[in-house]
Structure formats: structure tokens, C-alpha cells
Design an enzyme around this catalytic site. Sequence first.
Site, PDB file in Angstrom:
ATOM      1  CB  THR A  26      -0.955   0.036   1.208  1.00 17.72           C
ATOM      2  OG1 THR A  26      -0.205  -0.146   2.412  1.00 17.72           O
ATOM      3  CG2 THR A  26      -2.004  -1.064   1.102  1.00 17.72           C
ATOM      4  NE  ARG A  34     -10.315 -10.216   3.485  1.00 18.87           N
ATOM      5  CZ  ARG A  34      -9.620 -10.780   2.500  1.00 18.87           C
ATOM      6  NH1 ARG A  34      -8.486 -10.237   2.098  1.00 18.87           N
ATOM      7  NH2 ARG A  34     -10.056 -11.870   1.907  1.00 18.87           N
ATOM      8  CG  ASP A 106       3.300  -6.189  -5.337  1.00 16.12           C
ATOM      9  OD1 ASP A 106       4.416  -6.685  -5.097  1.00 16.12           O
ATOM     10  OD2 ASP A 106       2.539  -5.770  -4.458  1.00 16.12           O
ATOM     11  CG  HIS A 121      -2.020 -15.346  -2.484  1.00 12.61           C
ATOM     12  ND1 HIS A 121      -2.350 -14.370  -1.556  1.00 12.61           N
ATOM     13  CD2 HIS A 121      -2.317 -16.531  -1.884  1.00 12.61           C
ATOM     14  CE1 HIS A 121      -2.823 -14.938  -0.467  1.00 12.61           C
ATOM     15  NE2 HIS A 121      -2.815 -16.240  -0.636  1.00 12.61           N
ATOM     16  CB  CYS A 129      -0.866 -21.323 -23.207  1.00 15.59           C
ATOM     17  SG  CYS A 129      -2.060 -22.215 -24.235  1.00 15.59           S
ATOM     18  CB  CYS A 132       0.664 -25.462 -25.456  1.00 18.19           C
ATOM     19  SG  CYS A 132       1.078 -23.702 -25.582  1.00 18.19           S
ATOM     20  CB  CYS A 154      -1.613 -24.022 -29.052  1.00 14.02           C
ATOM     21  SG  CYS A 154      -2.187 -23.528 -27.394  1.00 14.02           S
TER      22      CYS A 154
END
EC number: 2.3.1.286
Length: 242
Positions: A26, A34, A106, A121, A129, A132, A154
Amino acid sequence: MTKARLKEMIDESSNIVFFGGAGVSTESNIPDFRSEEGIFKAKTQYGYPPEIILSHSFFMSHREEFYDFYRNVMIYKDAKPNPAHFALAKLEQEGKLKAVITQNIDNLHQMAGSKEVLELHGSVFRNYCMDCYKDYGLEDILESPEIVPKCKSCGGNIKPHVVLYEEGLDNEIIQKAVSYIAQADMLIIGGTSLAVYPAAGLVEYYTGDKLVLINKSQTSYDSRANLIINESIGKVLGDIVL
């Protein structure tokens, strides 16, 4: 006194692990989820709550709406590391900090120079992809002529390498995080309310006596901490380390 005590604890330690959340970013002008100014409290023009948009099932069934939200709300490609990121990178360079475990997506820790970063995360800078498994960078998402970016090899749909709601965390990353925390002689937790599981449960693996919480608000682990500092993490770490 609290900052002085934190400096003493860092000086006494040789195996520090940092566990961080949205509050670390932040201060680089990336909103959290939140707080009152966070993504989940913001009114959305997308027709669905952010928690729904950022779910696996929504991505699978509403990819155009997902990418519209994702590009406009979740990506801050011009964000720069702040003093907290640089302080942690310096502690790693000095051999004191062994790993950064982050809930953020980030890439700011890496931009500041940190090498051992476990991204619980995922990251907006990594994409793949779904057919593939070819890897793609952030620019491929931002510069795609199509709303839903397609694989150049692909033609399959490209998915961000971020953990959406309804998806599990990467088991290998979790195991590495557990190992680092279990061996740490000091655990610094910053910028997180420790409200999101299973990530917050990683704290349970720390058995040392230098548990430090740096967060602007209270957390559910305050009663177990050896030191609590309710201030800006960038200012705290920047003043002590940089």
C-alpha cells in the site's frame, strides 16, 4: 523503544524470515483488499463483487469480464518498491534474511533486489497458456489485441499465474515456506492482519522467541508476539535498516 528493540533483535539474529501482506504494497500506492479504501469495499462497475470476479469459476465462465476487471483493478505495472522492500533486500544481502514469504502478486520484492521470494498467491508478471502451458509475461496481457489473450503458439486461452478464489496454494511453495519459518530464529510479520487462511496458518510453524508484528492495526496473533509495532512498515524498516 520499540524500534530500538527491533534493531537489537535484528542484530542478534542470523536466520530471519519475513512474512508480508498487502500492507507492504500500500505504501507503493497499490490498494489492499479489506481496508476502507480497499478493493473489496470499492463500488464496482463490473456488475459483480470483486470476490466473485476473482474466483476460478468466474474466470472459467466469464473470461472477458474477468480480464476487464483484472487489467483495470489488479495490475499496477508502474508501481515502485518502497523502503520496506529495499530494507528487506538489504537484510538478505547482509546474510541475515533468508526468505521473504509474501501474499502479494506485484513483484516489488524482486524489483527491490530480493532473491529468495516465495509468492504464495502467484504474480501478475507470470501467465501461461491453459492448453500448451507456454509462459507469457505481463506485457503479453496488457498488449493483447483481444480481451481474453490467446496463446501465440496454439491459440489457447492465457491465464494469469495468480491464485484465484476456489484454487489451492502451490504445495511446493507452502512446504518451502514452512521449512523456512520452522528454522527461523526471528520471524517478522508485516502489513497483514493474518486473517486469510491457509497462508496465515504458516505462523504456527514458528517456535522461536522473536516474533515481531509490524502492522497499523491489531492482528489475531498480537497476544503471541514478542514485539508489536503499530506503524508504517516502510518507515519502521527504512529507519532501522537503510
